[in-house]
Design an enzyme around this catalytic site. Sequence first.
Site, short mmCIF file in Angstrom:
data_model
loop_
_atom_site.label_atom_id
_atom_site.label_comp_id
_atom_site.label_asym_id
_atom_site.label_seq_id
_atom_site.Cartn_x
_atom_site.Cartn_y
_atom_site.Cartn_z
N ASP A 52 -32.98 -11.78 1.61
CA ASP A 52 -31.59 -12.03 1.26
C ASP A 52 -30.96 -13.11 2.13
OD1 ASP A 52 -31.49 -10.28 -0.82
OD2 ASP A 52 -30.40 -8.71 0.24
N LYS A 73 -27.80 -13.36 -2.47
CA LYS A 73 -26.65 -13.20 -3.36
C LYS A 73 -25.40 -13.34 -2.50
CE LYS A 73 -26.91 -10.10 -6.66
NZ LYS A 73 -27.22 -10.95 -7.82
N MET A 187 -17.71 -6.52 2.08
CA MET A 187 -17.34 -7.46 1.01
C MET A 187 -15.86 -7.37 0.68
SD MET A 187 -20.70 -6.72 -1.35
CE MET A 187 -20.71 -4.95 -0.94
#
Length: 262
Positions: A52, A73, A187
Site C-alpha cells: 500500500d 489507495k 481518514m
Amino acid sequence: MTVENALARLKLKETALEAGHVWLAGAGPGDPGCLTLDVLSALDQADALVYDALVSPDIVAVADKAELFFAGKRGGKPSMKQDDITALLVKLARQGRKVVRLKGGDPYIFGRGGEEALALVRENIPFRVLPGITAAFGALAAVGIPTTMRGINKAITLATGHAADLDDDDLDWAALARTGQPLVVYMGLATLPSIARRLAAGGLAADTPVAIVESATTPAERVLIGTLGDIAERAKAEGMASPSLVVVGHIVSMRSELMGRP
C-alpha cells in the site's frame, strides 16, 4: 544473551511462507522499528509483494527477493480498485508465488484485510494474517497520548471519517459524542469540519481537547493540538495533510505532562 542470539532462537519458530499462499500483513504505523518479527520474516521470504501507499520505502526494500506490485489507495488520487487488488492476489497465488499483501497499520483495522481474506476464502486460496501495530495505537504512543488512562476513560472508539460530510453517512456521530469516551478517527482530515460539527451536535463540549497526528512515527511526523471548537480551522491554517489521525477526548491533555510540550 545478545540480540543476535535471541533473534536466532526466535527464528527457529518461524513459519515458512508456502508457495501458492497469501499472507495479509500489517506494517505498523510507519517506522520500520514497529514491524513484528513475523512480518519481517514474511518479507524476507516473499517472491511477490503487493503493498500500500502508506508502507515506507525502507520497509518495501526488505523484500529484496520479491517482485513488487504497488496497490496504493489514496483519497482523491488515481487508485487501484479493490476488486483488481483481490484479483491480483488470487492470480499471484495461483501462479504458485509466495505472496505478501502488506498494509500500513493492521490489515484488519480499516485496511480492507477482511474483504481480501473473504475473497481468498471464496477462491480457495490459503492465507494467513500477520497482525501489525495498528496505526491509531502506535501513533498515540509515539506522541505521548495514552490510549487509555485510569480516571479519564474506560473505552475508546476507532472510526472512519471519510463519509462524515455526506448526508447518507450511517455512522451516528452524536451517539459517539454521548459516550464521553475518546475517539480516534481514521481518514477524517478532509471531513474534519463535519466531524466537529456532528460531535458538537451530540453534546461534546467545544473545549474538548483534540489532536491531529500526521505521518506518525516517521521523520515527517507533526502534531497539532486544539479543541473541538477550533481544530478544523487550525488544521487548515497549519496545512495538515494526510495521512493523519484525529484524536478527540481528554486523553489528549496528557501529552503536555508526559512530553513536556503541547
